[in-house]
Structure formats: C-alpha cells, structure tokens
Design a protein around this motif. Structure first.
Motif, PDB file in Angstrom:
ATOM      1  N   LYS A 173       0.102   9.905  -2.652  1.00 56.86           N
ATOM      2  CA  LYS A 173      -0.256   9.017  -1.537  1.00 56.86           C
ATOM      3  C   LYS A 173       0.471   7.681  -1.676  1.00 56.86           C
ATOM      4  O   LYS A 173       0.495   7.101  -2.769  1.00 56.86           O
ATOM      5  CB  LYS A 173      -1.767   8.745  -1.542  1.00 56.86           C
ATOM      6  CG  LYS A 173      -2.596  10.002  -1.388  1.00 56.86           C
ATOM      7  CD  LYS A 173      -4.067   9.670  -1.528  1.00 56.86           C
ATOM      8  CE  LYS A 173      -4.905  10.920  -1.316  1.00 56.86           C
ATOM      9  NZ  LYS A 173      -6.325  10.683  -1.582  1.00 56.86           N
ATOM     10  N   THR A 174       1.036   7.222  -0.575  1.00 53.40           N
ATOM     11  CA  THR A 174       1.673   5.901  -0.591  1.00 53.40           C
ATOM     12  C   THR A 174       1.003   5.006   0.444  1.00 53.40           C
ATOM     13  O   THR A 174       0.470   5.476   1.455  1.00 53.40           O
ATOM     14  CB  THR A 174       3.178   5.997  -0.275  1.00 53.40           C
ATOM     15  OG1 THR A 174       3.337   6.715   0.952  1.00 53.40           O
ATOM     16  CG2 THR A 174       3.936   6.702  -1.377  1.00 53.40           C
ATOM     17  N   LYS A 175       1.072   3.706   0.161  1.00 53.18           N
ATOM     18  CA  LYS A 175       0.511   2.713   1.087  1.00 53.18           C
ATOM     19  C   LYS A 175       1.596   1.728   1.487  1.00 53.18           C
ATOM     20  O   LYS A 175       2.548   1.499   0.734  1.00 53.18           O
ATOM     21  CB  LYS A 175      -0.625   1.952   0.393  1.00 53.18           C
ATOM     22  CG  LYS A 175      -1.898   2.770   0.229  1.00 53.18           C
ATOM     23  CD  LYS A 175      -3.074   1.826  -0.006  1.00 53.18           C
ATOM     24  CE  LYS A 175      -4.390   2.553   0.130  1.00 53.18           C
ATOM     25  NZ  LYS A 175      -4.592   3.549  -0.946  1.00 53.18           N
ATOM     26  N   ALA A 190       5.088   3.128   4.757  1.00 51.44           N
ATOM     27  CA  ALA A 190       4.583   4.031   3.708  1.00 51.44           C
ATOM     28  C   ALA A 190       5.289   5.385   3.740  1.00 51.44           C
ATOM     29  O   ALA A 190       5.433   6.043   2.701  1.00 51.44           O
ATOM     30  CB  ALA A 190       3.078   4.232   3.882  1.00 51.44           C
ATOM     31  N   SER A 224       0.825  11.408   7.849  1.00 54.27           N
ATOM     32  CA  SER A 224       0.465   9.993   7.884  1.00 54.27           C
ATOM     33  C   SER A 224      -0.691   9.842   8.856  1.00 54.27           C
ATOM     34  O   SER A 224      -0.839  10.639   9.788  1.00 54.27           O
ATOM     35  CB  SER A 224       1.660   9.170   8.353  1.00 54.27           C
ATOM     36  OG  SER A 224       1.219   7.860   8.699  1.00 54.27           O
ATOM     37  N   ASP A 234       1.208   2.602   7.579  1.00 55.70           N
ATOM     38  CA  ASP A 234       0.808   1.987   6.303  1.00 55.70           C
ATOM     39  C   ASP A 234       0.186   3.015   5.356  1.00 55.70           C
ATOM     40  O   ASP A 234      -0.324   2.662   4.305  1.00 55.70           O
ATOM     41  CB  ASP A 234      -0.170   0.834   6.542  1.00 55.70           C
ATOM     42  CG  ASP A 234      -1.503   1.307   7.123  1.00 55.70           C
ATOM     43  OD1 ASP A 234      -1.562   2.466   7.609  1.00 55.70           O
ATOM     44  OD2 ASP A 234      -2.474   0.534   7.105  1.00 55.70           O
ATOM     45  N   GLN A 235       0.246   4.291   5.753  1.00 64.31           N
ATOM     46  CA  GLN A 235      -0.320   5.342   4.878  1.00 64.31           C
ATOM     47  C   GLN A 235       0.498   6.615   5.048  1.00 64.31           C
ATOM     48  O   GLN A 235       0.900   6.948   6.171  1.00 64.31           O
ATOM     49  CB  GLN A 235      -1.783   5.602   5.266  1.00 64.31           C
ATOM     50  CG  GLN A 235      -2.555   6.561   4.375  1.00 64.31           C
ATOM     51  CD  GLN A 235      -2.345   8.052   4.729  1.00 64.31           C
ATOM     52  OE1 GLN A 235      -1.833   8.382   5.795  1.00 64.31           O
ATOM     53  NE2 GLN A 235      -2.716   8.930   3.810  1.00 64.31           N
TER      54      GLN A 235
END
Ligand SMILES: [Zn+2]
Length: 357
Positions: A173-175, A190, A224, A234-235
C-alpha cells in the motif's frame, strides 16, 4: 487385500464429507475408525472439525517412527459422484483419488502392521485437508504428535513428492497527497509511487512463461480509492501472490520488503510454509527402494509440487515427510478415479516399506 480396500473406499465415497456437512465429517471418520479394530483411538476436535490418531498400545509414545496421514474430506462433487462404481480397472467417485482410496489402503496397512513392527506406528485421520488442514493435521502437530517421518497418501502415481512451494499473499500500500489534477505540484501521486515499486518487483521476479522450479510473484490486482480523472490519487495498493521454493525460504520476505522500500506499507495476509524433505533422507531412500523393489525397476521419481498438502504442517516444525499415493486422476473434477491394480501395489509397497525399517 484389495477387495477390503475397495469395499471400504466405496463406503467412504458414498458419504458426502464436504466442509458444508460437519455431521458427515464425523460420520466418515467414525466409519473409517469402525474398520480399524482393537487399537487405541484418540479423538481430537477443533472448530467443529474432528480427527483421530490410532496406535498400538495403551500409551501414546513421545514420538512415532512413522505417521500414516489420510484425509477423509472431499471437495463438493456432482450427486452421481457419491455413488462409486468400477469400470475397466478404475474406481470412480468423488474422493477416489483425493484421497479416500489411499486412506483406506493406509488404514489396512496400519491395521495389519502396527502390532507386528517393533517401533511406534500411527494412523492419523483428518477431515479438513481441503480447507487448509489447520484443525486436523496442524492441530494434532500442535498437541505434540510427532514422528520421524510422515507419509500423506495424496496421489503421486506411486512416485514420492518431497517438495512443494510456500505461499505468501501480500498487499503493498502506498500513500500520497491529493491535489487537483491540473496542479500536480501541490500533490503526491500514490499510484506512481506504487508503479515504481512494481517495476522493481518485475525486474527481480520476472514473469515466466514456461513451467520452472523457481520462486514466482503474481501481480494479482492494482487499485486506488480514487474514482475520477482530475484528482491526484493519495492511495494505491497492489495484491501479490508469491510462491517460493525451499531455497528462498529465508530470503523471500526480506527481498519483498527491500523492493517495497520505506515508503510503502506491507500487509502480509498469508504465509504458508513450503514443504521440503531432503532427497537423501533415509526414509525416502527406503521408500524408493520399496517401490523399485516391488516393480523390479528403478523408475520411482522424486517430485516437486506447485500445490500444498497437509505435510507442510509437519515440514514447518522440522518433521520430515512426503506425499506418496496411488495412480489416479481428475481430482477436484467431475471425473475422478483411482486405478485399482496400482492401489493394490500401493498397499504392498507400504507394507514392505514398513517391514524394512
Ligand atoms: Zn488430498
């Protein structure tokens, strides 16, 4: 011995022992146990899942020499598949090859040998292999039921499977930071962050297009929460399915963490151990000798499997073991069968293996 094995197998097949029918899991286990005769039977149950351990003598030894492991549950089948029939040297039915016939064979081998051999031998009957074996084989292992060597009767065409892959399911998971899609410098994307990680992942674990005994990583999903065009997401997250070979056991998780880097969050959902017993294990050598001796050739093979069995629960705690079972096909399909002639060989090979120890 074959007529008894076939008779019991047919009775077991006619019981719909799927996970949807907990009462029938008990019934199929009790039907098998009724056949064992005068031995000590210990019954276990966790999460409604029954299993049993059978041995000679009144007290359970600290460690058995050999455990014969059979599962009596099946995956759901068509109605007709619960009415077994024989045709052209094959026995058809749900669970014929996976693995009620071999469980019946293991049961009779145990019954006829347990009092004769001068070492502790156990028969382990479980009813949840098809859904992971956590409340059957693993539960019994957790209760301290150990052995020098475990044989699970999964179909191997009378070859010996000593290795299967481990499984890791992982979310990366990236933010970032949202912004209007026209003002990129105000946000942090993200998805691009995730894509850079996935590029590194692909470089390290390239897609393969031919079967190979290697650690592989499948990119299963990228998503996302963003639902529109003009927004910086943003996710983002990616779902991975890693299948690792024994050699990569220690390095796979650090490798995945390194690829993900510090900016991503890792969520490990599954980490199922691999199964590996060295080819030069003395019990493997003796089992191979028993197979080759029976057929008078040198044809037995050591197999590696992409899928898992209950043996991994023992392998994970350092107990050696293999899958060894008869000739059949169609497991989990509408057309499942086991070869009856080879089933008879299977019984005899196991008996001579147990005598040779
Ligand atoms: Zn099976």
């Amino acid at each position: 011995m074959l007529p008894q094995i076939l008779k019991l197998t047919k009775e077991l097949i006619s019981i719909r022992s799927t996970k949807e029918n907990p009462a029938l899991l008990k019934e199929v286990l009790e039907r098998a146990l009724a056949e064992v005769g005068e031995f000590t039977v210990e019954r276990f149950e966790r999460n409604g899942c029954p299993s049993a351990l059978v041995y000679y003598g009144s007290r359970r030894p600290k460690r058995f020499k050999i455990i014969l492991n059979g599962h009596l549950d099946v995956v759901p089948g068509r109605d007709e598949q619960y009415q077994p029939f024989e045709k052209d040297g094959r026995l058809y039915g749900r669970g014929a090859s996976d693995m009620k016939a071999s469980t019946a064979a293991l049961l009779y081998v145990f019954k006829n040998m347990a009092a004769k051999v001068d070492y502790p031998l156990a028969l382990q009957l479980v009813t949840d292999e098809e859904i992971g074996g956590y409340d059957g084989t693993r539960y019994q292992a957790e209760q301290g039921i150990l052995a020098d060597f475990v044989i699970a009767g999964e179909g191997t065409e009378l070859n010996i499977k000593n290795e299967t892959k481990g499984v890791i399911w992982l979310k990366i998971k990236t933010k970032g930071r949202t912004a209007h899609g026209a003002y990129l410098w105000k946000g942090e994307n993200a998805l691009w962050k995730l894509m850079r990680i996935l590029e590194r992942l692909e470089a390290e674990f390239p897609e393969i297009h031919k079967e190979a005994w290697a650690t592989t990583v499948n990119l299963a999903k990228v998503s996302s929460t963003n639902e529109t065009f003009n927004k910086v997401p943003d996710q983002a997250e990616a779902w991975l399915d890693a299948r690792y070979i024994a050699r990569d056991k220690e390095s796979i998780v650090p490798a995945l963490k390194k690829i993900a880097g510090k900016e991503a969050e890792l969520d490990f959902l599954e980490n199922e151990p691999e199964h590996y017993t060295a080819p030069d294990n003395p019990f493997i050598r003796k089992l191979a000798d028993a197979v080759n001796g029976h057929f008078g050739n040198e044809k037995v093979k050591l197999l590696k499997g992409h899928g898992a069995s209950d043996i991994r629960h023992y392998s994970a705690i350092g107990v050696a073991g293999v899958e060894f079972g008869p000739v059949g096909a169609g497991l989990h399909t509408d057309n499942e069968w086991v070869d009856t002639k080879f089933l008879s060989d299977y019984y005899e090979i196991l008996a001579s293996f147990l005598k040779s120890l």
